[in-house]
Write an enzyme that holds these catalytic residues in place. Structure first.
Site, PDB file in Angstrom:
ATOM      1  N   CYS A   1      -2.287   9.103   2.659  1.00 22.39           N
ATOM      2  CA  CYS A   1      -1.998   8.616   1.303  1.00 22.39           C
ATOM      3  C   CYS A   1      -3.167   8.850   0.354  1.00 22.39           C
ATOM      4  CB  CYS A   1      -1.588   7.146   1.338  1.00 22.39           C
ATOM      5  SG  CYS A   1      -2.767   6.110   2.192  1.00 22.39           S
TER       6      CYS A   1
ATOM      7  N   GLU B   1       0.894  -1.175   0.000  1.00 23.56           N
ATOM      8  CA  GLU B   1       0.000   0.000   0.000  1.00 23.56           C
ATOM      9  C   GLU B   1       0.921   1.211   0.000  1.00 23.56           C
ATOM     10  OE1 GLU B   1      -1.604   2.982   0.578  1.00 23.56           O
ATOM     11  OE2 GLU B   1      -2.172   2.494   2.640  1.00 23.56           O
TER      12      GLU B   1
HETATM   13  P1  NAD Z   1      10.496   6.961   3.586  1.00 24.62           P
HETATM   14  O1  NAD Z   1      10.341   6.556   2.185  1.00 24.62           O
HETATM   15  O2  NAD Z   1      11.872   7.058   4.169  1.00 24.62           O
HETATM   16  O3  NAD Z   1       9.703   5.976   4.577  1.00 24.62           O
HETATM   17  C1  NAD Z   1       8.346   5.641   4.418  1.00 24.62           C
HETATM   18  C2  NAD Z   1       8.012   4.597   5.502  1.00 24.62           C
HETATM   19  O4  NAD Z   1       8.757   3.409   5.251  1.00 24.62           O
HETATM   20  C3  NAD Z   1       8.415   5.003   6.914  1.00 24.62           C
HETATM   21  O5  NAD Z   1       7.450   4.520   7.815  1.00 24.62           O
HETATM   22  C4  NAD Z   1       9.752   4.316   7.160  1.00 24.62           C
HETATM   23  O6  NAD Z   1       9.977   4.000   8.519  1.00 24.62           O
HETATM   24  C5  NAD Z   1       9.590   3.058   6.355  1.00 24.62           C
HETATM   25  N1  NAD Z   1      10.845   2.561   5.795  1.00 24.62           N
HETATM   26  C6  NAD Z   1      11.834   3.276   5.225  1.00 24.62           C
HETATM   27  N2  NAD Z   1      12.809   2.468   4.767  1.00 24.62           N
HETATM   28  C7  NAD Z   1      12.421   1.211   5.070  1.00 24.62           C
HETATM   29  C8  NAD Z   1      12.995  -0.069   4.852  1.00 24.62           C
HETATM   30  N3  NAD Z   1      14.149  -0.230   4.198  1.00 24.62           N
HETATM   31  N4  NAD Z   1      12.327  -1.148   5.294  1.00 24.62           N
HETATM   32  C9  NAD Z   1      11.142  -1.025   5.935  1.00 24.62           C
HETATM   33  N5  NAD Z   1      10.543   0.147   6.161  1.00 24.62           N
HETATM   34  C10 NAD Z   1      11.176   1.258   5.729  1.00 24.62           C
HETATM   35  O7  NAD Z   1       9.772   8.332   3.688  1.00 24.62           O
HETATM   36  P2  NAD Z   1       9.325   9.240   4.888  1.00 24.62           P
HETATM   37  O8  NAD Z   1      10.157  10.469   4.911  1.00 24.62           O
HETATM   38  O9  NAD Z   1       9.154   8.495   6.176  1.00 24.62           O
HETATM   39  O10 NAD Z   1       7.883   9.590   4.328  1.00 24.62           O
HETATM   40  C11 NAD Z   1       7.805  10.382   3.168  1.00 24.62           C
HETATM   41  C12 NAD Z   1       7.037   9.748   2.069  1.00 24.62           C
HETATM   42  O11 NAD Z   1       6.550   8.454   2.373  1.00 24.62           O
HETATM   43  C13 NAD Z   1       5.803  10.576   1.792  1.00 24.62           C
HETATM   44  O12 NAD Z   1       6.108  11.540   0.848  1.00 24.62           O
HETATM   45  C14 NAD Z   1       4.775   9.595   1.340  1.00 24.62           C
HETATM   46  O13 NAD Z   1       4.769   9.525  -0.058  1.00 24.62           O
HETATM   47  C15 NAD Z   1       5.239   8.273   1.840  1.00 24.62           C
HETATM   48  N6  NAD Z   1       4.376   7.732   2.893  1.00 24.62           N
HETATM   49  C16 NAD Z   1       3.264   7.081   2.498  1.00 24.62           C
HETATM   50  C17 NAD Z   1       2.427   6.570   3.453  1.00 24.62           C
HETATM   51  C18 NAD Z   1       1.178   5.832   3.085  1.00 24.62           C
HETATM   52  O14 NAD Z   1       0.254   5.759   3.882  1.00 24.62           O
HETATM   53  N7  NAD Z   1       1.102   5.223   1.898  1.00 24.62           N
HETATM   54  C19 NAD Z   1       2.721   6.725   4.808  1.00 24.62           C
HETATM   55  C20 NAD Z   1       3.903   7.400   5.167  1.00 24.62           C
HETATM   56  C21 NAD Z   1       4.722   7.898   4.193  1.00 24.62           C
END
Ligand code: NAD
Length: 475
Positions: A284, A250
């Site tokens: 999202c 998701e």
């Molecule tokens: P990010 O891409 O670093 O992380 C997104 C999420 O994934 C975070 O919860 C993080 O802890 C987790 N994550 C990161 N690397 C991981 C890995 N290697 N293995 C497992 N989990 C990992 O980005 P961010 O700065 O935390 O959030 C920014 C972007 O993430 C936003 O612009 C948005 O697009 C997206 N986001 C989407 C949702 C959603 O509900 N679909 C939720 C949070 C963030």
């Protein structure tokens, strides 16, 4: 107000705290202050969790579905009883207004209740065969699950995965976000107190890349469920592909909203301007790209900007707050860069556009006449930013809505039933809201198409993703 500082990992039936582990500082996003130190899992912790989850699955899959359901309903009861305390923890560490936090916590109880009952209706099939022969299709739990969930709805998104997995008979190792551990740990305590065995549901925090690599590489894990950004989703898909593991992804969206000139305009303005700033736009499915039919464009934009100026921004614990801070320090600068890029290319800044003096605040922002060259038309701002553009025809609006590689949610406002049907058919997304933004509930599939991911959470479809089928042929 009290915040839990006694944070830990829940592995094989016991809470593990500091004890020499590296720690992550948990920050209050409204003030920037450090709230607590969160211990991070080591490779040894993860190996112990893996061994426990294998044992937990061997037991839990044999527990009668009615007995599992009774336990999950008790979990829901505990969540409801403790909702106020958990909501305060959630607001303190995530920032959202307390009323939104309460709603989110109660949605967790609703998910446990829903999946407890829905699992009883997971029927297999009996195929037609000659007399004396049988062919059965059985649904069986897929196996131990590794679940990764983000910081925007920390308890809701963890529970979506946990409730469905446990209902289906899977064991689960959950890794919720490190930013918001007190609320997710409080929910975990409800799971424990409801009677889920300590090796069936476990909770770890850690360095995300280390934890996901470690868990996904293990042959014990049979399914990976992730909610988060598109790039991280692609990375985890590659890890899962190396071992051909089931996945549910998701990922992000960039939701379009089509405002047709035959809609109830006042309703469309009010719903749009209130929904946009829910959870400071860190949703999202947040409505973000507003395409408005030319004849009502000026009225829609003016009305939306007027309501946006009245949004009360502050600490989520203050009763008057309508929008809290962003959840972490990465977000304000990312959003500021997108807004600056858009205005430098000609977008009109009608309100907002600035960061707060303390914590991770960013003002509710409206940009109109945003040029297609602006990065924010392609990149999800994931924050309190609304983008406005006019359109002339139905086909043009649909083409704009569908032009990005994402396909999570889309919305349309029209009072014309035929147009509503046509637009719902034409929008290339996993979910469509017509004259409403309410599209997430336990009994409905929630998920995207294209790069927004695949698989569903919620509804029978969400439960199905935790089963495999087995065909049994008897001659
Ligand atoms: P990010 O891409 O670093 O992380 C997104 C999420 O994934 C975070 O919860 C993080 O802890 C987790 N994550 C990161 N690397 C991981 C890995 N290697 N293995 C497992 N989990 C990992 O980005 P961010 O700065 O935390 O959030 C920014 C972007 O993430 C936003 O612009 C948005 O697009 C997206 N986001 C989407 C949702 C959603 O509900 N679909 C939720 C949070 C963030």
């Amino acid at each position: 107000m009290s915040y839990t500082t006694d944070l830990g990992l829940y592995i094989d039936g016991s809470w593990r705290t500091g004890e020499g582990r590296d720690c992550h500082n948990v920050i209050n996003p409204a003030t920037g202050e450090t709230l607590a130190a969160l211990p991070l899992a080591t490779a040894v912790d993860l190996d112990e969790a893996l061994a426990a989850t294998a044992q937990g699955f061997a037991h839990w899959r044999t527990v009668d579905v009615n007995a599992r359901a009774a336990i999950l309903r008790k979990v829901a009861d505990h969540i409801r009883e403790r909702a106020e305390v958990i909501a305060v923890l959630l607001t303190t560490e995530q920032g959202k207004p307390l009323a939104e936090a309460r709603t989110e916590v109660l949605s967790c109880a609703a998910q446990f209740d829903y999946f407890a009952e829905e699992a009883k209706r997971s029927y297999g099939r009996v195929l037609v065969r000659p007399t004396g022969q049988r062919a059965l299709v059985l649904k069986q739990p897929v196996g131990p699950v590794a679940a990764f969930s983000p910081w925007n709805f920390p308890v809701n998104l963890m529970c979506k995965k946990m409730a469905a997995a446990l209902a289906a008979g899977c064991s689960i190792i959950a890794k919720p976000p490190e930013e918001t551990p007190a609320s997710t740990s409080a929910i975990m305590q409800c799971v424990i107190d409801g009677g889920v065995p300590g090796n069936v549901a476990q909770l770890v925090y850690g360095v995300p890349d280390m934890v996901s690599r470690h868990l996904i590489a293990s042959p014990i894990i049979r399914k990976v469920s992730f909610t988060g950004s598109v790039p991280v989703g692609k990375h985890l898909l590659k890890l899962a592909a190396e071992r051909v593991k089931r996945t549910t992804m998701e990922l992000g969206g960039h939701a379009p909203v089509l405002i047709f000139d035959d809609c109830d305009l006042e309703k469309a303005i009010t719903l749009s301007a209130t929904t946009k700033f829910r959870n400071a736009g860190q949703v999202c499915i947040s409505p973000t790209r507003f395409y408005v039919q030319e004849s009502v464009y000026d009225r829609f934009v003016a009305g939306f900007a007027e309501l946006t100026k009245k949004v009360q921004v502050g600490n989520g614990l203050d009763a008057s707050t309508v929008m809290g801070p962003l959840a972490n320090e990465r977000r304000p600068s990312a959003i500021a860069a997108l807004v600056d890029d858009a205005t430098s290319k000609g977008a009109k800044l009608l309100t907002g556009g600035s960061r707060g003096d303390q914590g991770f605040f960013f003002a509710p922002t409206v940009l109109s006449d945003v040029p297609m060259s602006a990065k924010v038309m392609d990149d999800e701002p994931f924050g309190p930013v609304a983008l406005m553009r006019p359109f002339k025809t139905f086909d043009e609006a649909v083409a704009q809505a569908n032009r990005l590689p994402f396909g999570l949610a889309a919305y349309a406002f029209t009072e014309n039933a035929r147009q509503a049907n046509l637009v719902a058919d034409a929008l290339d997304t996993g979910m469509v809201g017509l004259n409403s933004f309410v599209i997430s509930m336990p009994d409905a599939p929630f998920g995207g198409v294209k790069e927004s991911g695949f698989g569903s959470e919620g509804g029978p479809e969400g439960l199905d993703s935790y089963y495999v089928t087995k065909a049994v042929h008897q001659y």
